[in-house]
Write an enzyme that holds these catalytic residues in place. Sequence first.
Site, PDB file in Angstrom:
ATOM      1  N   LYS A   2      -4.106  -7.009   3.661  1.00 31.00           N
ATOM      2  CA  LYS A   2      -4.161  -5.941   2.655  1.00 31.00           C
ATOM      3  C   LYS A   2      -5.579  -5.745   2.140  1.00 31.00           C
ATOM      4  O   LYS A   2      -6.022  -4.615   1.889  1.00 31.00           O
ATOM      5  CB  LYS A   2      -3.213  -6.269   1.494  1.00 31.00           C
ATOM      6  N   HIS A  29      -7.332  -3.815   4.740  1.00 30.63           N
ATOM      7  CA  HIS A  29      -6.789  -2.452   4.630  1.00 30.63           C
ATOM      8  C   HIS A  29      -7.565  -1.687   3.563  1.00 30.63           C
ATOM      9  O   HIS A  29      -7.982  -0.539   3.765  1.00 30.63           O
ATOM     10  CB  HIS A  29      -5.296  -2.528   4.279  1.00 30.63           C
ATOM     11  N   ASN A  30      -7.759  -2.309   2.393  1.00 22.53           N
ATOM     12  CA  ASN A  30      -8.479  -1.646   1.309  1.00 22.53           C
ATOM     13  C   ASN A  30      -9.934  -1.416   1.659  1.00 22.53           C
ATOM     14  O   ASN A  30     -10.526  -0.405   1.264  1.00 22.53           O
ATOM     15  CB  ASN A  30      -8.358  -2.468   0.028  1.00 22.53           C
ATOM     16  N   GLU A  43     -10.002   1.532   3.723  1.00 29.23           N
ATOM     17  CA  GLU A  43      -9.764   2.657   2.806  1.00 29.23           C
ATOM     18  C   GLU A  43     -11.076   3.082   2.139  1.00 29.23           C
ATOM     19  O   GLU A  43     -11.380   4.283   2.053  1.00 29.23           O
ATOM     20  CB  GLU A  43      -8.736   2.234   1.766  1.00 29.23           C
ATOM     21  N   SER A  88       0.839  -1.205   0.000  1.00 27.61           N
ATOM     22  CA  SER A  88       0.000   0.000   0.000  1.00 27.61           C
ATOM     23  C   SER A  88       0.868   1.246   0.000  1.00 27.61           C
ATOM     24  O   SER A  88       1.892   1.306   0.660  1.00 27.61           O
ATOM     25  CB  SER A  88      -0.921   0.018   1.215  1.00 27.61           C
TER      26      SER A  88
END
Length: 465
Positions: free
Chosen positions: A181, A184-185, A188, A126
């Site tokens: 990840k 995480h997205n 986001e 990222s």
Amino acid sequence: MQLGVIGLGTMGANLARNAASRGIAVSVFNRTREKTDAFIASHAGEGKFTPSITIAEFVKSLKRTRVVLLMVQAGSAVDAVLKELTEHLDDGDIIIDGGNSLYRDTERRITEMEEKGIRFIGMGVSGGEEGALKGPSMMPGGEQKALREVLPMLQSMAADDGLGGKCVTHVGPAGAGHFVKMVHNGIEYAVMQLIAEIYDVLKTIGGYTDQQLSETFEAWNTLPELQSFLVEITGKIFQAKDQASGKALVDMIRDKGGQKGTGKWTVAAAMEYGVPVPAITAAVEARILSSSTMLRAEGKKFPHVIDIHDPLPRPMKLRSLCAATLELGVLLAYHQGFALIKAASDAEGWKIDLAETARIWRGGCIIRSHALGTFQDLYGEKSASGRDAFLHRLGGERQLDLRRIVNIGVSRALPVPALAGSLMYMDALHREWLPQSLVVAQRDFFGAHGFERTDKEGVFHGEWK
């Protein structure tokens, strides 16, 4: 040190440049030769690069033990590259998939590569274009021994965490790296949607100009409770002008949100592991709804009735309410994401360190923010003080401000799904009793699904008819 990079799109090219700037010899290959040639023409002077025309030539340019970083589009493209690449690799070589692959695909590929004697690492990366070049946050998962061999190189490339460390750690075995990840997205998605909803309130209800919006987000980014990369770039976005029209560039952009899949994957994983993530779900649905052209055209014909009695706060008071609302929304989005990571980690036996996850997100990555320090404490050695800080920030006037802004938006027909979802999440978790007891009764009534009682153990069936 040597590194091979396959895929010279924006992220792959910048990671290759990043590695070269650390003194690493980098071999590069792209499916289309023109992109390789363009990369060498532009960046040959930045470090030691070796371009290749074929996969066989690319592999030959690397010394054993070879380390190959794949930066190709997730899905079938990864499998296609692996099929050709592994024909030329030797036992013990290491492949790192640095794209946004689905974690279940990573687990399958680990098994397939083991059968060929190849060690496979699934690594989330990222930071966007700039982060990839100057230092991203990296989330590798897979075999620990393979990770130990490549970790010094990854540490040299990673962002600083602001605490004397690097934004990279061994997340866990199997698909843990790509799972983290993915979440995480998802976070986001949620934070971007929260910011968009606050923007809508300030612009549509508060009448803020682009200049005032820029000044607001710039000011917010100086506050510890709101400082973040996404708030920072939002302030800059409102300053950009469209060269053709002379208007603010953001005002010339069609309101049609796109996505590449990680948000939907996060929501699907949340359903699989039984974890509520309403802010993330709302963000995914908001993008889908914005792109539903025919549905939106039909919806314009729906009756629209608004009866407003409450007066609006003055512009600066509205801004203050929005600041507190955004702070709580972001905190609750992080909380939902970490809850999902913990549930998956427990179910899969990954033993993911949530404090370490918060730490490596503090630099380089898109969701980096000052607020992550609270979660690092909450899940780490300072759990007591971290929990106190987290609970303190959820209460008092901040919570009342969140309720006010949701009410202001809803009463004036502004869709605020992520803000409302975050509020409902907090309220539902706080309740001693939830009305799903009626849902359970309905299911037992028509389907004899059974229910648990409040006064004794066991599963029972009611005599409803």
